[in-house]
Design a protein around this motif. Structure first.
Motif, PDB file in Angstrom:
ATOM      1  N   LEU A 181       5.502  -7.645  -4.608  1.00 16.73           N
ATOM      2  CA  LEU A 181       4.155  -7.891  -3.949  1.00 16.73           C
ATOM      3  C   LEU A 181       4.124  -9.488  -4.078  1.00 16.73           C
ATOM      4  CD1 LEU A 181       1.398  -7.506  -2.997  1.00 16.73           C
ATOM      5  CD2 LEU A 181       0.611  -7.374  -5.364  1.00 16.73           C
ATOM      6  N   GLU A 182       4.655 -10.097  -5.003  1.00  8.12           N
ATOM      7  CA  GLU A 182       4.521 -11.657  -4.922  1.00  8.12           C
ATOM      8  C   GLU A 182       5.648 -12.205  -3.860  1.00  8.12           C
ATOM      9  OE1 GLU A 182       5.908 -12.850  -8.863  1.00  8.12           O
ATOM     10  OE2 GLU A 182       4.870 -11.168  -9.611  1.00  8.12           O
ATOM     11  N   VAL A 201       6.335 -10.517  -0.991  1.00  4.12           N
ATOM     12  CA  VAL A 201       5.863 -10.361   0.309  1.00  4.12           C
ATOM     13  C   VAL A 201       4.762 -11.277   0.501  1.00  4.12           C
ATOM     14  CG1 VAL A 201       4.059  -8.669   1.401  1.00  4.12           C
ATOM     15  CG2 VAL A 201       5.976  -7.820   0.410  1.00  4.12           C
ATOM     16  N   GLN A 202       3.996 -11.816  -0.518  1.00  2.00           N
ATOM     17  CA  GLN A 202       3.029 -12.769  -0.274  1.00  2.00           C
ATOM     18  C   GLN A 202       3.817 -14.325  -0.067  1.00  2.00           C
ATOM     19  OE1 GLN A 202       1.172 -12.367  -4.066  1.00  2.00           O
ATOM     20  NE2 GLN A 202      -0.411 -11.048  -3.178  1.00  2.00           N
ATOM     21  N   LEU A 209       6.157 -11.500   4.461  1.00  2.79           N
ATOM     22  CA  LEU A 209       6.859 -10.412   5.119  1.00  2.79           C
ATOM     23  C   LEU A 209       5.865  -9.350   5.706  1.00  2.79           C
ATOM     24  CD1 LEU A 209       9.270  -9.905   2.141  1.00  2.79           C
ATOM     25  CD2 LEU A 209       9.588 -11.167   4.095  1.00  2.79           C
ATOM     26  N   THR A 210       6.293  -8.772   6.829  1.00  5.67           N
ATOM     27  CA  THR A 210       5.481  -7.671   7.527  1.00  5.67           C
ATOM     28  C   THR A 210       6.410  -6.386   7.252  1.00  5.67           C
ATOM     29  OG1 THR A 210       6.389  -7.891   9.751  1.00  5.67           O
ATOM     30  CG2 THR A 210       4.730  -9.601   8.800  1.00  5.67           C
ATOM     31  N   ALA A 211       5.606  -5.194   7.818  1.00  9.90           N
ATOM     32  CA  ALA A 211       6.207  -3.807   7.685  1.00  9.90           C
ATOM     33  C   ALA A 211       7.509  -3.876   8.392  1.00  9.90           C
ATOM     34  CB  ALA A 211       5.392  -2.921   8.231  1.00  9.90           C
ATOM     35  N   THR A 212       7.742  -4.823   9.487  1.00  5.13           N
ATOM     36  CA  THR A 212       8.913  -4.870  10.386  1.00  5.13           C
ATOM     37  C   THR A 212      10.046  -5.527   9.802  1.00  5.13           C
ATOM     38  OG1 THR A 212       8.265  -6.816  11.371  1.00  5.13           O
ATOM     39  CG2 THR A 212       7.676  -4.481  12.642  1.00  5.13           C
ATOM     40  N   PHE A 230      11.024  -4.628   6.939  1.00  3.91           N
ATOM     41  CA  PHE A 230      11.647  -3.385   5.862  1.00  3.91           C
ATOM     42  C   PHE A 230      12.156  -2.477   6.640  1.00  3.91           C
ATOM     43  CE2 PHE A 230       8.308  -5.508   3.468  1.00  3.91           C
ATOM     44  CZ  PHE A 230       9.040  -5.893   2.334  1.00  3.91           C
ATOM     45  N   VAL A 249       6.348  -0.484   2.128  1.00  2.00           N
ATOM     46  CA  VAL A 249       5.104  -0.799   2.684  1.00  2.00           C
ATOM     47  C   VAL A 249       3.945   0.406   1.962  1.00  2.00           C
ATOM     48  CG1 VAL A 249       3.496  -0.555   4.791  1.00  2.00           C
ATOM     49  CG2 VAL A 249       5.729  -1.633   4.727  1.00  2.00           C
ATOM     50  N   GLU A 250       4.466   1.657   1.910  1.00  2.00           N
ATOM     51  CA  GLU A 250       3.798   3.028   1.282  1.00  2.00           C
ATOM     52  C   GLU A 250       3.436   2.504  -0.152  1.00  2.00           C
ATOM     53  OE1 GLU A 250       6.252   3.383   3.242  1.00  2.00           O
ATOM     54  OE2 GLU A 250       5.449   4.843   4.522  1.00  2.00           O
ATOM     55  N   LEU A 265       2.989  -0.557  -1.550  1.00  2.00           N
ATOM     56  CA  LEU A 265       2.058  -1.595  -1.181  1.00  2.00           C
ATOM     57  C   LEU A 265       0.621  -0.897  -1.123  1.00  2.00           C
ATOM     58  CD1 LEU A 265       3.884  -4.605   0.602  1.00  2.00           C
ATOM     59  CD2 LEU A 265       3.384  -4.371  -1.765  1.00  2.00           C
ATOM     60  N   TYR A 266       0.649   0.126   0.046  1.00  4.26           N
ATOM     61  CA  TYR A 266      -0.651   0.852   0.406  1.00  4.26           C
ATOM     62  C   TYR A 266      -1.126   1.486  -1.132  1.00  4.26           C
ATOM     63  CZ  TYR A 266      -3.340   4.793   1.439  1.00  4.26           C
ATOM     64  OH  TYR A 266      -4.326   5.910   1.315  1.00  4.26           O
ATOM     65  N   GLU A 270      -2.834  -1.089  -3.597  1.00  2.00           N
ATOM     66  CA  GLU A 270      -3.959  -1.255  -3.084  1.00  2.00           C
ATOM     67  C   GLU A 270      -4.978  -0.319  -3.339  1.00  2.00           C
ATOM     68  OE1 GLU A 270      -3.378  -5.037   0.263  1.00  2.00           O
ATOM     69  OE2 GLU A 270      -4.908  -3.575   0.359  1.00  2.00           O
TER      70      GLU A 270
END
Lengths: 195, 331
Positions: free
Chosen positions: B108-109, B111-112, B116-119, B121, B128-129, B131-132, B135
């Motif tokens: 998570l850190e 990505v921040q 980073l974006t879904a693309t 990975f 992404v799942e 991270l979903y 949240e």
């Protein structure tokens, strides 16, 4: 019905029309309480009762009201966490449309006792899709229409949506993707912490 | 396999990979690897950029070569020295190695920090799942926490109400019984005062219930002001009160408290153009006067002492003595 649904209706009324209107709504239902708790479960007959009362009090047609609720769920700042969770569905609006097939499972991963209606996306062409929504309450299709319209804005896609009918517990929406990148849409940072 | 399709395959399947030549220099890197090292990777020495923490013995490229397929824990040598997971395998070229990296639990850190974006990975990557889920779960947890807080507040209020006399805000009979039982169980010294208002019935009868209620509220205030915060004051009947004085059986102190209450009760009370005069009688018992005090005995003896005080002319307090039990009572 799960408290999240009822709470969503309550938040829509209080955020858009004020708490006084909501008290009038709940008074009209005769349920004997004012606030829904998001994490409790309520009898199934409560939700139609509340929706009918909201229609009466706001003097809005039922289908329009449900569409507004759908739009509200995505576009209001107070529900930013929900918008973000939906945006995790895909990088583009088309990805997002396809993720709707998993929506029920995704919701259940987050809240195990939340039972959302089953929805099915059919891709008729790259620009035309139809969405079938099997829901216990009439009108879910209309709220999905509001939600999809707001999500299209969010992704910056230009779409045309049409509710094409209700039969045997299933509502159908026709979705035409006119322009996938019509505008820049709203930001979505994978790692942003929502407030 | 020729170099180019292989490179394309690696870029798609493991976007956070690097290829190394036989001397450990980076010859190519996937798109996400390039994104997290914007200062450039190609041409750098892998072991100068990354420190391998586990297995500890890996200090040279030869050793790295000997650990193909082993899970590696490594970190950037440059600040903020972010930790990574990795694995190395032989590459398609002669002497070539491929290192694939991932962020592990600090995703998570990362990505921040790297935006980073879904693309960024691989399509099969579950980041992404994950991270979903993080949240979604924290939103659900937050809603549950709010519910718990509201329930807790409601419970405290319900308990408050159930233990409080609604007219005066003093403890009710139930609360007093509870407090008395717990004082007896911890065997702490304490005194029990049973107070009864004098001439109160006349107030209700001649000046009305509004005046009566007002007087009771004043009385409650007088009693609360005469004792300490830890002491317990309760109303147990129309004009009957119980006071538990904790920690002290000192007669001089108890005399002073009872005397102060009675003196203040005797000050005329005004409400609008009405005025009334009351007084009070108090019977006192000490837990220490019994070898094994019980609630019933203490309450009974306090009642006896109270009637002795009434008998002796009201407006006074009397400490219980065993010989009072034989004295006749008057109402």
């Amino acid at each position: 019905m799960h408290g999240l649904i009822n709470r969503g209706i309550q938040k829509f009324v209080t955020d858009s029309y004020g708490t006084a209107k909501w008290r009038v709504v709940m008074d009209r239902t005769g349920l004997g309480f004012t606030n829904f708790e998001a994490m409790l479960t309520y009898d199934d007959e409560v939700t139609p009762k509340v929706l009918a009362a909201v229609c009466d009090v706001l003097d809005r047609p039922y289908d329009d009201l449900l569409e507004d609720i759908g739009t509200y769920l995505v576009s209001h700042n107070n529900l930013e966490p929900l918008r973000r969770l939906l945006r995790f569905g895909g990088v583009t609006f088309v990805d997002f449309l396809h993720s709707l097939d998993d929506l029920r499972d995704r919701a259940r991963l987050a809240v195990p006792d939340l039972d959302l209606p089953r929805i099915e996306l059919t891709e008729e062409s790259a620009e035309r899709y139809s969405l079938r929504c099997y829901a216990p309450i009439r009108g879910w299709g209309h709220s999905f229409m509001g939600l999809l319209r707001a999500m299209a804005d969010d992704y910056g896609a230009l779409v045309y949506l049409e509710h094409t009918g209700f039969e045997a517990g299933c509502e159908t929406l026709a979705i035409s993707l006119l322009e996938p990148r019509f505008s820049v849409g709203r930001d979505f940072n994978l790692g942003a912490r929502s407030a | 396999m020729s170099q180019t399709p292989c490179r394309e395959m690696l870029d798609v399947l493991c976007p956070m990979h690097m290829t190394l030549d036989e001397s450990g220099y980076i010859t190519a890197a996937g798109p996400t690897a390039r994104k997290i090292c914007p200062e450039g990777l190609v041409g750098q020495s892998f072991l100068e950029m990354f420190e391998i923490k586990r297995p500890r013995e890996i200090k040279t490229i030869t050793m790295l070569c000997d650990n193909m397929g082993t899970k590696l824990t490594l970190r950037f040598r440059a600040a903020p020295r972010r930790q990574l997971k990795g694995v190395v395998m032989a590459g398609p070229g002669v002497g070539e190695m491929v290192v694939n990296l991932s962020f592990g639990i600090s995703i998570l850190e990362a990505v921040q920090e790297y935006d980073l974006t879904a693309t960024d990975f691989a399509a099969t990557d579950l980041t992404v799942e994950m991270l979903y889920l993080m949240e979604a779960k924290s939103a659900a947890m937050d809603a549950s926490r709010q519910l718990n807080q509201r329930l807790q507040t409601a419970r405290v209020q319900a308990e408050e109400l159930a233990l409080t006399d609604t007219l005066t805000g003093l403890r009710n009979r139930r609360a007093i019984d509870h407090a008395l039982a717990s004082l007896l169980s911890i065997q702490e010294p304490f005194a029990l005062m049973h107070a009864d208002l004098d001439y109160f019935k006349k107030v209700n009868d001649t000046l009305g219930h509004a005046m009566g209620d007002y007087v009771l509220q004043r009385v409650a205030k007088i009693m609360l002001e005469a004792v300490r915060k830890d002491d317990v004051v309760g109303r147990i009947g129309g004009d009957e009160f119980l006071i538990l004085i904790r920690g002290s059986e000192n007669r001089a102190i108890l005399d002073r408290i009872a005397q102060r209450i009675i003196e203040r009760l005797q000050v005329p009370i005004h409400l609008g153009d009405k005025v009334c005069e009351i007084s009070g009688s108090i019977g006192i018992v000490l837990a220490g006067s019994y070898s094994k005090p019980t609630a019933d005995q203490m309450l009974g003896d306090a009642d006896v002492a109270l009637y002795a005080a009434k008998n002796a002319g009201r407006g006074r307090h009397i400490l219980f003595a065993p010989e009072m039990r034989r004295a006749p009572k008057i109402a």
